[in-house]
Design an enzyme around this catalytic site. Structure first.
Site, PDB file in Angstrom:
ATOM      1  N   LYS A  45      35.017  35.112  43.846  1.00  0.00           N
ATOM      2  CA  LYS A  45      35.218  36.539  43.638  1.00  0.00           C
ATOM      3  C   LYS A  45      34.148  37.274  44.445  1.00  0.00           C
ATOM      4  O   LYS A  45      32.983  36.839  44.501  1.00  0.00           O
ATOM      5  CB  LYS A  45      35.068  36.873  42.146  1.00  0.00           C
TER       6      LYS A  45
ATOM      7  N   ASP B 151      38.486  36.671  46.574  1.00  0.00           N
ATOM      8  CA  ASP B 151      39.315  37.598  45.794  1.00  0.00           C
ATOM      9  C   ASP B 151      38.488  38.834  45.481  1.00  0.00           C
ATOM     10  O   ASP B 151      37.431  38.748  44.853  1.00  0.00           O
ATOM     11  CB  ASP B 151      39.765  36.918  44.494  1.00  0.00           C
TER      12      ASP B 151
ATOM     13  N   GLU C  39      42.109  38.043  48.990  1.00  0.00           N
ATOM     14  CA  GLU C  39      43.065  38.422  47.954  1.00  0.00           C
ATOM     15  C   GLU C  39      42.797  39.845  47.490  1.00  0.00           C
ATOM     16  O   GLU C  39      41.661  40.196  47.179  1.00  0.00           O
ATOM     17  CB  GLU C  39      42.931  37.426  46.791  1.00  0.00           C
TER      18      GLU C  39
ATOM     19  N   ASP D  92      48.011  40.283  44.982  1.00  0.00           N
ATOM     20  CA  ASP D  92      48.033  39.808  43.591  1.00  0.00           C
ATOM     21  C   ASP D  92      48.466  40.989  42.727  1.00  0.00           C
ATOM     22  O   ASP D  92      49.653  41.203  42.474  1.00  0.00           O
ATOM     23  CB  ASP D  92      46.623  39.281  43.240  1.00  0.00           C
TER      24      ASP D  92
ATOM     25  N   LYS E 273      52.016  35.278  39.492  1.00  0.00           N
ATOM     26  CA  LYS E 273      51.629  34.970  38.109  1.00  0.00           C
ATOM     27  C   LYS E 273      52.796  35.391  37.219  1.00  0.00           C
ATOM     28  O   LYS E 273      53.289  36.526  37.342  1.00  0.00           O
ATOM     29  CB  LYS E 273      50.377  35.745  37.702  1.00  0.00           C
TER      30      LYS E 273
HETATM   31 MG    MG Z   1      43.365  37.812  41.997  1.00  0.00          MG
END
Ligand code: MG
Length: 367
Positions: free
Chosen positions: A163, A188, A213, A238, A262
């Site tokens: 991240k 991300d 991301e 995402d 997801k």
């Molecule tokens: Mg993500």
């Protein structure tokens, strides 16, 4: 299938280590488990992956409970269900609220797979016997990050995702690349940047990331297209993709080269499959993201990632990476960076009712 009973369990589980993103930190993970029983006594399980606060999407544990209780559960009871694909159609009059919808739809898929005496992965069209797994590591100081990466590589994980947020990205990625010049690495940003940061985002090309991301705002597929035209690093969307229509628009505009699917974010397995098929036709790479989920949603994610075009490693790490004890048995186990897709009917994992009761803080039955 005529649904006789639905039980919602509000659970709270403590993560082994706090998870830090550009939004904030999660330590106690609240979520909702759905148990669905039909007239013949078959059981299906679902899980709502919304967080306690609306920082990933607008949904929260409380809004999902409300939407399920007051709107979606009555629609489930309205008439018998022949096939799980009917569920999302029945939910159409209810706008968005994808995670609430996905939790119930997921339980119907499990119930249906149990009826068919087939593995959930097979019922939805999965072909793989095992899936490749990467890890997502939250924001932490460089030294700790290097230790975490070493540990993940030693366990055989297939790629590392870190991240990032403004101000730390260069130091972090430079430090990682110095020690691990060739590992598959991605970052991300969880929407932490804007187009004003374009020079900075261009400068990240030097780290040869597999992808970046969700660099820009969740609702900004137009600016993601502008960004993708100017950077070499593939953009992965995402948060921006909460439906098939979003994926269609992003692909048409050229906003991304990769989509992270997801189940919760897109409102169910049915919608996730449609996005998967669209990406396959459009040469947009697909992989499965994680939501710090408990065992039920983890099992659903494993089944989904067995679809053929999930060609990049998933974020669905093993249960023990997150929990002292998961609510399913056996737990999801990663062996040398892969998870074997279960062959048993339904999820292929049993819910451990004793553990479920231990972590339940509120429970309600609907008939
Ligand atoms: Mg993500």
């Amino acid at each position: 299938m005529k649904i006789k009973r639905i039980t919602l369990y509000h659970i709270q589980m403590k993560l082994n280590t706090p998870f830090v993103t550009s939004y904030g930190t999660v330590q106690n993970r609240d979520s909702i488990i759905v148990e669905m029983e039909d007239k013949k006594g078959y059981i299906g399980w679902g899980e709502c992956v919304a967080f306690s606060a609306p920082w990933y999407t607008e949904e929260t544990v409380k809004t999902c409970w409300h939407i399920m209780e007051d709107f979606l559960i009555p629609l489930i009871f309205q008439q018998p269900i022949t096939h799980p694909d009917e569920v999302l159609k029945r939910f159409l009059p209810i706008r968005r609220n994808q995670m609430a919808k996905a939790a119930l739809e997921g339980a119907v898929w499990d119930l249906y797979a149990n009826h068919q005496e087939m593995a959930l992965s097979k019922v939805i069209g999965g072909e793989k016997e095992s899936i490749d797994i990467g890890v997502a590591i939250g924001i932490k100081p460089l030294e700790e990050m290097l230790d975490s990466i070493n540990a993940a590589l030693a366990e055989g994980y297939k790629r590392i995702k870190v991240k990032i947020k403004p101000g730390i990205e260069h130091k972090l990625l430079q430090g990682i690349r110095k020690h691990f010049p060739d590992i598959p690495l991605m970052a991300d940003a969880n929407s932490a940047y804007s187009l004003n940061d374009i020079d900075l985002l261009k400068s990240l090309d030097e780290y040869k990331l597999t992808m970046i991301e969700q660099p820009l705002a969740t609702d900004d597929i137009v600016n993601h297209a502008k960004l993708q035209r100017q950077i070499n690093t593939p953009v992965c969307l995402d948060e921006s993709i909460v439906s098939y229509e979003d994926a269609e628009k992003a692909i048409e505009l050229g906003s991304c080269k990769v989509i992270n699917i997801k189940i919760g974010r897109v409102g169910g397995i049915g919608e996730a499959k449609r996005i998967h098929d669209l990406c396959q036709q459009s040469n947009i790479a697909v992989w499965g993201g994680g939501m710090l989920e408990a065992g039920v949603a983890r099992a659903h994610s494993v089944a989904l990632a067995s679809l053929p075009y999930f060609i990049l490693p998933a974020d669905t790490a093993g249960s023990s990476r997150y929990w002292e004890q998961d609510i399913i048995e056996p737990e999801v186990v990663v062996h040398q960076g892969t998870i074997n897709v279960p062959k048993k009917p339904g999820l292929g994992y049993n819910v451990n009712r004793k553990r479920l009761e231990q972590v339940t803080i509120q429970k309600k039955n609907f008939f």
